[in-house]
Motif scaffolding. Structure first.
Motif, PDB file in Angstrom:
ATOM      1  N   GLN A 157       0.910  -1.197  -0.026  1.00 49.46           N
ATOM      2  CA  GLN A 157       0.083   0.032  -0.002  1.00 49.46           C
ATOM      3  C   GLN A 157       0.777   1.175   0.091  1.00 49.46           C
ATOM      4  OE1 GLN A 157      -2.806   0.180   3.209  1.00 49.46           O
ATOM      5  NE2 GLN A 157      -4.066  -1.341   2.317  1.00 49.46           N
ATOM      6  N   LYS A 173      -7.863   1.444  -5.387  1.00 52.02           N
ATOM      7  CA  LYS A 173      -7.594   3.147  -5.020  1.00 52.02           C
ATOM      8  C   LYS A 173      -8.910   3.372  -4.150  1.00 52.02           C
ATOM      9  CE  LYS A 173      -5.460   5.503  -7.972  1.00 52.02           C
ATOM     10  NZ  LYS A 173      -5.151   6.337  -9.023  1.00 52.02           N
ATOM     11  N   ALA A 185       6.770   1.945  -6.449  1.00 54.85           N
ATOM     12  CA  ALA A 185       5.274   2.647  -6.770  1.00 54.85           C
ATOM     13  C   ALA A 185       5.391   4.019  -6.413  1.00 54.85           C
ATOM     14  CB  ALA A 185       4.241   1.956  -5.999  1.00 54.85           C
ATOM     15  N   VAL A 195      -3.455   3.589  -2.143  1.00 50.44           N
ATOM     16  CA  VAL A 195      -3.429   2.685  -3.456  1.00 50.44           C
ATOM     17  C   VAL A 195      -2.896   1.288  -2.807  1.00 50.44           C
ATOM     18  CG1 VAL A 195      -2.362   2.371  -5.533  1.00 50.44           C
ATOM     19  CG2 VAL A 195      -2.984   4.663  -4.798  1.00 50.44           C
ATOM     20  N   ASP A 210      -0.999   4.027 -12.630  1.00 53.87           N
ATOM     21  CA  ASP A 210      -1.652   2.770 -11.917  1.00 53.87           C
ATOM     22  C   ASP A 210      -1.289   1.476 -12.693  1.00 53.87           C
ATOM     23  OD1 ASP A 210      -2.824   4.699  -9.979  1.00 53.87           O
ATOM     24  OD2 ASP A 210      -4.729   4.796 -11.391  1.00 53.87           O
ATOM     25  N   LEU A 232      -1.452  -2.215  -4.058  1.00 57.39           N
ATOM     26  CA  LEU A 232      -0.760  -2.674  -5.059  1.00 57.39           C
ATOM     27  C   LEU A 232      -0.688  -4.278  -5.286  1.00 57.39           C
ATOM     28  CD1 LEU A 232       2.552  -0.731  -4.203  1.00 57.39           C
ATOM     29  CD2 LEU A 232       0.622  -0.058  -5.846  1.00 57.39           C
ATOM     30  N   ALA A 282      -1.722  -1.163  -9.635  1.00 55.98           N
ATOM     31  CA  ALA A 282      -2.601  -0.583  -8.864  1.00 55.98           C
ATOM     32  C   ALA A 282      -4.021  -1.557  -8.688  1.00 55.98           C
ATOM     33  CB  ALA A 282      -3.135   0.600  -8.775  1.00 55.98           C
TER      34      ALA A 282
END
Length: 124
Positions: free
Chosen positions: A6, A74, A102, A91, A66, A93, A71
């Motif tokens: 995250q 979100k 990221a 976000v 993204d 991941l 991602a």
């Protein structure tokens, strides 16, 4: 310690994916109106004169970022009345990308104010 997979991303004012999608949709609707293409032409010139990217280009950059970081989800961190707080997203991941990668991808975007790991703090 960082929460696994995250990151926190804060977008600049009026540059969240939702706000940009709204602008893109409004521009598409404008194009279908009488003289809409002419209005869009002048709108495009305004963006160019102010050295700003079109909303379509900004949204595409965010969507590419993204996809690049994988991602999965979100989520708006706070749905508060304060505009600055509504620009913050968590976000999630997918496996395969590191938090550090990221953060670098999102921080490279001109639409992003900052990106950082989502730290979890524990009370003693």
């Amino acid at each position: 310690q960082p929460t696994p997979n995250q990151v926190i991303v804060k977008y600049k004012k009026d540059l969240t994916p939702q706000a940009l999608q709204l602008k893109v949709d409004e521009r598409k609707a404008e194009k279908s109106k009488i003289f809409g293409s002419v209005r869009l032409l002048f709108d495009n010139l305004k963006y160019k004169m102010n050295n700003k990217a079109l909303p379509e280009a900004q949204l595409t950059r965010i969507q590419k970022a993204d996809a690049d970081v994988g991602a999965k989800n979100k989520t708006r961190l706070l749905d508060a009345g304060d505009e600055n707080q509504r620009n913050i997203f968590v976000v999630e991941l997918s496996e395969g990308k590191t938090i550090e990668e990221a953060v670098k991808v999102y921080e490279a975007l001109p639409e992003v104010e900052y990106a950082e790991p989502n730290y979890t703090f524990y009370a003693f």
